[in-house]
Design an enzyme around this catalytic site. Structure first.
Site, PDB file in Angstrom:
ATOM      1  N   GLU A 280      34.198   8.678 -22.525  1.00  0.00           N
ATOM      2  CA  GLU A 280      35.359   9.496 -22.890  1.00  0.00           C
ATOM      3  C   GLU A 280      35.060  10.158 -24.226  1.00  0.00           C
ATOM      4  OE1 GLU A 280      38.389  11.629 -23.254  1.00  0.00           O
ATOM      5  OE2 GLU A 280      38.396  10.372 -21.457  1.00  0.00           O
TER       6      GLU A 280
ATOM      7  N   ASP B 110      30.600  13.393 -24.310  1.00  0.00           N
ATOM      8  CA  ASP B 110      30.955  14.296 -23.216  1.00  0.00           C
ATOM      9  C   ASP B 110      30.058  14.018 -22.015  1.00  0.00           C
ATOM     10  OD1 ASP B 110      31.299  16.603 -21.529  1.00  0.00           O
ATOM     11  OD2 ASP B 110      32.091  17.682 -23.265  1.00  0.00           O
TER      12      ASP B 110
ATOM     13  N   ASP C  91      40.073  16.878 -14.207  1.00  0.00           N
ATOM     14  CA  ASP C  91      40.711  18.197 -14.247  1.00  0.00           C
ATOM     15  C   ASP C  91      40.182  19.041 -13.086  1.00  0.00           C
ATOM     16  OD1 ASP C  91      41.528  20.837 -14.880  1.00  0.00           O
ATOM     17  OD2 ASP C  91      41.543  20.374 -17.013  1.00  0.00           O
TER      18      ASP C  91
ATOM     19  N   LYS D  77      40.600  27.755 -11.285  1.00  0.00           N
ATOM     20  CA  LYS D  77      40.138  29.151 -11.283  1.00  0.00           C
ATOM     21  C   LYS D  77      38.647  29.223 -10.953  1.00  0.00           C
ATOM     22  CE  LYS D  77      43.671  30.716 -14.526  1.00  0.00           C
ATOM     23  NZ  LYS D  77      43.969  31.359 -15.835  1.00  0.00           N
TER      24      LYS D  77
ATOM     25  N   ASP E  55      44.201  13.472  -6.871  1.00  0.00           N
ATOM     26  CA  ASP E  55      45.477  13.789  -6.233  1.00  0.00           C
ATOM     27  C   ASP E  55      45.505  15.245  -5.805  1.00  0.00           C
ATOM     28  OD1 ASP E  55      45.491  14.448  -9.105  1.00  0.00           O
ATOM     29  OD2 ASP E  55      47.499  15.224  -8.658  1.00  0.00           O
TER      30      ASP E  55
ATOM     31  N   THR F 289      44.095   3.801 -11.565  1.00  0.00           N
ATOM     32  CA  THR F 289      44.128   4.333 -12.926  1.00  0.00           C
ATOM     33  C   THR F 289      45.596   4.542 -13.323  1.00  0.00           C
ATOM     34  OG1 THR F 289      44.194   6.687 -12.363  1.00  0.00           O
ATOM     35  CG2 THR F 289      42.035   5.622 -12.347  1.00  0.00           C
ATOM     36  N   GLU F 290      45.824   4.903 -14.588  1.00  0.00           N
ATOM     37  CA  GLU F 290      47.186   5.207 -15.037  1.00  0.00           C
ATOM     38  C   GLU F 290      47.784   6.355 -14.228  1.00  0.00           C
ATOM     39  OE1 GLU F 290      45.013   3.788 -18.800  1.00  0.00           O
ATOM     40  OE2 GLU F 290      44.567   5.087 -17.106  1.00  0.00           O
TER      41      GLU F 290
ATOM     42  N   GLU G 281      46.913   7.451 -11.290  1.00  0.00           N
ATOM     43  CA  GLU G 281      47.076   7.091  -9.887  1.00  0.00           C
ATOM     44  C   GLU G 281      48.384   6.348  -9.657  1.00  0.00           C
ATOM     45  OE1 GLU G 281      44.539   4.771  -6.372  1.00  0.00           O
ATOM     46  OE2 GLU G 281      43.724   4.987  -8.399  1.00  0.00           O
TER      47      GLU G 281
END
Length: 211
Positions: free
Chosen positions: A69, A96, A118, A122, A154, A191-192, A194
Site C-alpha cells: 500500500e 506503489d 479502482d 475511462k 464489485d 475486505t472492508e 466487500e
C-alpha cells in the site's frame, strides 16, 4: 475518495520497521530469510487498511503474507491492526504496485491478490487498471510456475475487462464467480469494501487466473 491527512502516520510507520519493511528492495529474492521459513509467499497489492491480509495471516499460519500500500494514511490502520494482534507471518511494504518487480525476484511469489481495485473506467486510463497487460506481465514475472492471481471486484465492467485481459494474455481461468456470496464458496476472506457491498446486497465477482 479524498484521503484524510494523518501527519503522525509516517512516524508510526518508521517506529514499526518490524511490520513495514523500510528497504524492501533489499529483500528481493530473500523473503524466506525475512520470515525465517520457506512457507509460500502471498502478496496483496493495494492492501488498504489491512483487514484482508491480517485475517489471511491469522487464518493461514503456514503462509507468509505481504501487503502493499503506497499511502501513509491508509497503511497506518494496517500497521495498528498488526501491532494490536502480533503475527509472525505478515509484513507490509509501503510502495506503489507499479514498482512490484523491484521487491520480488522471478518465481518468488506463490499467489497474488487484487481486491476491489479502482476500475479506471475511462478508456484513456486503461493502463492504470491493475489487470491490464502491463501489470499482468509484472505479476507473471514474479509468480512461480504454478502461481495464481486471485481477483475480486464489485464492478462488473472491470470484471468483464479483466477476464478478457487475462485470457488474451495467455492466463488460464478457473473458479469464476458472478455472485460470490451466493455461490457456496467456502473460505472467502472479506475486505472492508466487500463487507460494505455485501450488506447493500451488491454482487461480488471473483476469478482465479494461473500461468
Amino acid at each position: 475518495m479524498r484521503l484524510r491527512n494523518k501527519p503522525w502516520a509516517s512516524k508510526v510507520i518508521e517506529e514499526n520497521s518490524q511490520v513495514v519493511i523500510p528497504n524492501p528492495k533489499e529483500c528481493k529474492g530473500k523473503w524466506h530469510t525475512v520470515f525465517e521459513n520457506k512457507n509460500p509467499i502471498h502478496v496483496e497489492v493495494g492492501t488498504g487498511k489491512g483487514r484482508f491480509v491480517t485475517r489471511m495471516a491469522e487464518a493461514h499460519k503456514d503462509r507468509n503474507v505481504i501487503g502493499m500500500e503506497k499511502y501513509d494514511s491508509v497503511i497506518l490502520t494496517a500497521v495498528e491492526r498488526i501491532i494490536e494482534k502480533p503475527l509472525q507471518n505478515i509484513r507490509l511494504i509501503k510502495e506503489d504496485v507499479e514498482l512490484i518487480t523491484d521487491f520480488f525476484a522471478p518465481g518468488e511469489v506463490d499467489r497474488l491478490y487484487i481486491n476491489f481495485t479502482d476500475p479506471w473506467p475511462k478508456n484513456r486510463h486503461e493502463k492504470r487498471r491493475l489487470t491490464s497487460s502491463g501489470f499482468l506481465q509484472k505479476y507473471v514475472d514474479l509468480l512461480q510456475e504454478n502461481g495464481e492471481i486471485h481477483f475480486k471486484t464489485d464492478n462488473e465492467g472491470l470484471f468483464e475487462y479483466s477476464l478478457e485481459s487475462m485470457s488474451q494474455f495467455g492466463l488460464k481461468l478457473k473458479n469464476i464467480r458472478l455472485d460470490l456470496h451466493r455461490s457456496g464458496m467456502e473460505g472467502n476472506i472479506m475486505t472492508e469494501y466487500e463487507e460494505r457491498f455485501v450488506e447493500k446486497g451488491m454482487r461480488i465477482f471473483r476469478v482465479e487466473a494461473y500461468k
